[in-house]
Design a protein around this motif. Structure first.
Motif, mmCIF file in Angstrom:
data_model
loop_
_atom_site.group_PDB
_atom_site.id
_atom_site.type_symbol
_atom_site.label_atom_id
_atom_site.label_comp_id
_atom_site.label_asym_id
_atom_site.label_seq_id
_atom_site.Cartn_x
_atom_site.Cartn_y
_atom_site.Cartn_z
ATOM 1 N N GLU A 238 115.319 -13.131 49.372
ATOM 2 C CA GLU A 238 114.835 -12.384 50.604
ATOM 3 C C GLU A 238 115.975 -11.806 51.478
ATOM 4 O O GLU A 238 117.228 -12.217 51.144
ATOM 5 C CB GLU A 238 114.148 -13.418 51.550
ATOM 6 C CG GLU A 238 113.020 -14.057 51.092
ATOM 7 C CD GLU A 238 111.847 -13.040 50.378
ATOM 8 O OE1 GLU A 238 111.852 -12.062 51.349
ATOM 9 O OE2 GLU A 238 111.153 -13.129 49.545
ATOM 10 N N ARG B 200 115.558 -14.111 56.225
ATOM 11 C CA ARG B 200 116.240 -15.703 56.127
ATOM 12 C C ARG B 200 116.513 -15.911 57.536
ATOM 13 O O ARG B 200 116.502 -17.232 57.920
ATOM 14 C CB ARG B 200 117.559 -15.597 54.953
ATOM 15 C CG ARG B 200 117.013 -15.750 53.571
ATOM 16 C CD ARG B 200 117.579 -15.358 52.749
ATOM 17 N NE ARG B 200 118.866 -16.336 52.703
ATOM 18 C CZ ARG B 200 119.158 -17.442 51.866
ATOM 19 N NH1 ARG B 200 118.269 -17.908 51.149
ATOM 20 N NH2 ARG B 200 120.338 -17.898 52.033
ATOM 21 N N ASN B 201 117.257 -15.107 58.355
ATOM 22 C CA ASN B 201 117.889 -15.452 59.694
ATOM 23 C C ASN B 201 116.539 -16.188 60.387
ATOM 24 O O ASN B 201 116.580 -17.009 61.334
ATOM 25 C CB ASN B 201 118.541 -14.413 60.359
ATOM 26 C CG ASN B 201 119.916 -14.036 59.789
ATOM 27 O OD1 ASN B 201 120.328 -15.011 58.861
ATOM 28 N ND2 ASN B 201 120.633 -12.979 60.137
ATOM 29 N N ASN C 98 118.878 -10.717 54.508
ATOM 30 C CA ASN C 98 119.438 -11.673 55.539
ATOM 31 C C ASN C 98 118.673 -11.463 56.716
ATOM 32 O O ASN C 98 118.588 -12.721 57.124
ATOM 33 C CB ASN C 98 120.798 -10.697 55.775
ATOM 34 C CG ASN C 98 121.558 -10.324 54.482
ATOM 35 O OD1 ASN C 98 121.310 -10.787 53.433
ATOM 36 N ND2 ASN C 98 122.844 -10.048 55.131
ATOM 37 N N MET D 41 117.304 -24.180 51.408
ATOM 38 C CA MET D 41 117.799 -22.540 51.207
ATOM 39 C C MET D 41 118.800 -22.585 50.133
ATOM 40 O O MET D 41 119.700 -23.617 50.098
ATOM 41 C CB MET D 41 118.326 -22.182 52.367
ATOM 42 C CG MET D 41 117.307 -22.170 53.561
ATOM 43 S SD MET D 41 118.298 -21.341 55.108
ATOM 44 C CE MET D 41 118.145 -19.393 54.744
ATOM 45 N N LEU E 205 113.576 -21.382 50.397
ATOM 46 C CA LEU E 205 113.604 -19.883 50.643
ATOM 47 C C LEU E 205 114.893 -19.563 49.979
ATOM 48 O O LEU E 205 115.936 -20.061 50.135
ATOM 49 C CB LEU E 205 113.441 -19.450 52.082
ATOM 50 C CG LEU E 205 113.485 -18.071 52.090
ATOM 51 C CD1 LEU E 205 111.983 -17.540 51.845
ATOM 52 C CD2 LEU E 205 113.705 -17.545 53.745
ATOM 53 N N SER E 206 114.785 -18.572 48.896
ATOM 54 C CA SER E 206 116.013 -18.230 48.120
ATOM 55 C C SER E 206 116.517 -16.967 48.628
ATOM 56 O O SER E 206 116.210 -16.364 49.616
ATOM 57 C CB SER E 206 115.566 -18.084 46.632
ATOM 58 O OG SER E 206 114.813 -16.733 46.530
ATOM 59 N N THR E 207 117.517 -16.841 48.096
ATOM 60 C CA THR E 207 118.349 -15.392 48.300
ATOM 61 C C THR E 207 117.755 -14.004 47.891
ATOM 62 O O THR E 207 118.231 -12.995 47.940
ATOM 63 C CB THR E 207 119.800 -15.426 47.654
ATOM 64 O OG1 THR E 207 119.790 -15.631 46.378
ATOM 65 C CG2 THR E 207 120.620 -16.541 48.440
ATOM 66 N N ASP F 259 120.387 -11.267 49.704
ATOM 67 C CA ASP F 259 121.049 -12.000 50.792
ATOM 68 C C ASP F 259 122.415 -12.396 49.753
ATOM 69 O O ASP F 259 122.507 -13.454 49.186
ATOM 70 C CB ASP F 259 120.481 -13.118 51.343
ATOM 71 C CG ASP F 259 121.289 -13.805 52.513
ATOM 72 O OD1 ASP F 259 122.481 -13.519 52.501
ATOM 73 O OD2 ASP F 259 121.014 -14.680 53.228
#
Length: 372
Positions: free
Chosen positions: A300, A305-306, A302, A316, A296-298, A341
């Motif tokens: 998405e 991703r949490n 915050n 990640m 899963l990349s940035t 993110d």
């Protein structure tokens, strides 16, 4: 038999109809199975599976813990160049996008490497546009030679190459290659890639076969979500993975699920995927395949991703910059796409630990190699 021959046996509209006609009974049968096949995948990715999402998430969490434990691999991308000879309707590096082009030289690469190392990373993903004249195999080989001694693990996401080119780069220490088909819909693929080498649908489709023959340690697959129906594209990713695992069984595999993000002069997604549907996709991949790494990349947010940490994700990115020189050399140059993110790697590390996970910054490749 190559994947092209497998792929040509399937028809997009038939697969779509099959997925959308799955029933609650099909979903419940798929959930009962311990070894799920491609028909089970269709059921779990279908609209009929939406009411079963909580059950799918619990199974996905348990299967991931059994195989990977409470760990999360962390990596950072390093963009070497934004030069590109392709026209892609969704990408900030597209040839027809009038931006200042930048390719890092050896001194600039060294500055970027230091910045990434200072954040604690031992895994790095090298990224370029697709421009053979400026960032072809010779440039990539020099970059890997320079960067490899500083990292435990070097991956790359560049233009598809011939088998002998991959063999040459593997000899320099290349560990893994990410190559996304973007969309498995042939007609739409042509619309989104009207010019450049990337417009050759089948050359890209057969890239994982060339990687497998070259003996790559790990390869990453995926589709760009938003170009076409995400359920059908995800089916073909699963079909592709299943084929590759059977044929190139010594290679490890990872999957990503990038959602189309804004960029300069960008394209609106044809198909919108909401967060709940992305959760369904992540869980479906895990229930279908218990060995594959899920990344899963940035791209998405915050918040997403949490919550995704315990759903089946094993890898990640953090603190990412999607522009060449973005960490130290030229932080203000144009990004390939916008990051959602923007939290630092240290913050991501803290969040993982608060959720009971161990952030993994490195593996033991270098130690094992030196012991041989």
């Amino acid at each position: 038999m190559s994947f092209k021959e497998v792929f040509d046996q399937y028809h997009w509209d038939d697969i779509k109809s099959s997925i959308y006609n799955k029933t609650a009974e099909d979903v419940e049968r798929a959930l009962r199975h311990s070894d799920r096949d491609i028909e089970d995948f269709k059921a779990l990715i279908s609209p009929a599976a939406a009411p079963y999402l909580e059950q799918m998430a619990q199974i996905s969490h348990e299967l991931t813990l059994q195989r990977f434990g409470n760990t999360m691999q962390l990596y950072a991308p390093l963009y070497l160049s934004n030069e590109c000879q392709n026209i892609c309707t969704y990408c900030g590096f597209s040839l027809d996008n009038k931006i200042r082009r930048k390719t890092l030289n050896d001194i600039e690469i060294a500055r970027e490497v230091k910045a990434v190392k200072d954040m604690g990373f031992q895994h790095i993903l090298l990224v370029t546009g697709e421009a053979n004249q400026t960032v072809g195999v010779d440039y990539i080989e020099r970059a890997i030679k320079q960067i490899r001694p500083h990292f435990a693990n070097v991956s790359m996401e560049v233009q598809p190459l011939d088998q002998e080119d991959y063999e040459r780069l593997i000899q320099q220490g290349l560990h893994s290659v990410l190559v996304y088909q973007e969309t498995y819909h042939k007609a739409d693929y042509k619309i989104h890639h009207p010019k450049g080498k990337k417009s050759n649908f089948y050359y890209r489709l057969e890239t994982p076969d060339r990687l497998g023959k070259a003996g790559i340690h790990k390869m990453g697959l995926g589709a760009l979500i938003g170009l076409e129906d995400w359920r059908v594209d995800s089916f073909f990713v699963a079909l592709h993975l299943d084929y590759l695992e059977r044929k190139y069984w010594k290679t490890k595999y990872s999957l990503s699920f990038p959602r189309l993000r804004p960029f300069s002069g960008g394209l609106e997604p044809k198909v919108e995927m909401v967060d709940r549907e992305l959760v369904q996709l992540i869980c479906t991949y895990r229930l279908f395949n218990q060995e594959v790494e899920l990344s899963l990349s940035t791209r998405e947010t915050n918040q997403f991703r949490n919550h995704a940490i315990k759903l089946g994700i094993t890898t990640m990115s953090a603190g990412s910059k999607t522009n060449p020189g973005g960490y130290a050399v030229e932080p203000q140059s144009l990004e390939q796409f916008e990051i959602s993110d923007e939290r630092s790697p240290e913050v991501i590390k803290t969040i993982l630990e608060q959720n009971g996970y161990e952030p993994v910054w490195k593996d033991w490749d270098l130690a094992l190699e030196s012991a041989i």
